[in-house]
Design a protein around this motif. Sequence first.
Motif, PDB file in Angstrom:
ATOM      1  N   HIS A 147     -38.865 -12.525 -88.372  1.00  0.00           N
ATOM      2  CA  HIS A 147     -40.013 -12.027 -87.607  1.00  0.00           C
ATOM      3  C   HIS A 147     -41.057 -11.447 -88.560  1.00  0.00           C
ATOM      4  CE1 HIS A 147     -38.301 -12.751 -83.732  1.00  0.00           C
ATOM      5  NE2 HIS A 147     -37.210 -12.052 -84.021  1.00  0.00           N
ATOM      6  N   VAL A 148     -42.311 -11.496 -88.114  1.00  0.00           N
ATOM      7  CA  VAL A 148     -43.406 -10.983 -88.941  1.00  0.00           C
ATOM      8  C   VAL A 148     -43.348  -9.457 -88.931  1.00  0.00           C
ATOM      9  CG1 VAL A 148     -45.906 -10.999 -89.275  1.00  0.00           C
ATOM     10  CG2 VAL A 148     -44.772 -13.006 -88.309  1.00  0.00           C
TER      11      VAL A 148
ATOM     12  N   HIS B 115     -45.384 -18.844 -87.282  1.00  0.00           N
ATOM     13  CA  HIS B 115     -44.220 -18.218 -86.647  1.00  0.00           C
ATOM     14  C   HIS B 115     -44.621 -17.591 -85.311  1.00  0.00           C
ATOM     15  CE1 HIS B 115     -40.562 -15.770 -86.197  1.00  0.00           C
ATOM     16  NE2 HIS B 115     -41.405 -14.834 -85.787  1.00  0.00           N
TER      17      HIS B 115
ATOM     18  N   CYS C 167     -42.952 -17.779 -81.549  1.00  0.00           N
ATOM     19  CA  CYS C 167     -42.074 -16.647 -81.267  1.00  0.00           C
ATOM     20  C   CYS C 167     -42.730 -15.753 -80.224  1.00  0.00           C
ATOM     21  CB  CYS C 167     -41.812 -15.867 -82.551  1.00  0.00           C
ATOM     22  SG  CYS C 167     -40.843 -14.376 -82.269  1.00  0.00           S
TER      23      CYS C 167
ATOM     24  N   CYS D  76     -43.158 -11.917 -81.458  1.00  0.00           N
ATOM     25  CA  CYS D  76     -44.254 -11.670 -82.395  1.00  0.00           C
ATOM     26  C   CYS D  76     -45.598 -11.975 -81.734  1.00  0.00           C
ATOM     27  CB  CYS D  76     -44.070 -12.490 -83.665  1.00  0.00           C
ATOM     28  SG  CYS D  76     -42.659 -11.944 -84.646  1.00  0.00           S
TER      29      CYS D  76
HETATM   30 ZN   LIG Z   1     -40.955 -13.413 -84.427  1.00  0.00          ZN
END
Ligand SMILES: [Zn+2]
Length: 119
Positions: free
Chosen positions: A3-4, A29, A33, A36
């Motif tokens: 995850h960021v 991403h 996601c 995020c």
């Molecule tokens: Zn993520």
Amino acid sequence: MAHVEPAHLVELALRNAAPTEADTAALRHVEQCARCGDELRMLTRVVAAARTAQLVDLPTAPPDRVWQRISRGLSPETDTHGPPPHHPDHWKRALLALLALATAVGAAVVHRRLHERSR
Ligand SMILES: [Zn+2]
């Protein structure tokens, strides 16, 4: 990809610099996601609100001495001439931006903690 990081999401929401390779990967991403994506959308809203915020949006106007202390703290050379004749607008804007950024980072951290607890 992991995850960021919340700090990176804040940078993406601020969009102050030209996107780097890391930004492009992070955005790729974010697109896939939900977690995020939600965080970036929330941060983008906070940043947009902060950028359009005016001092009148504060529940009560901070007292004059607060601005004087801030401007004195930031530019000690003006201290010898006493308090500034008027409160410079850019100090207010800088303070609002800092408050907004602190709020955004805080919200991102809390959001992430809540997500991690629910897993
Ligand atoms: Zn993520």
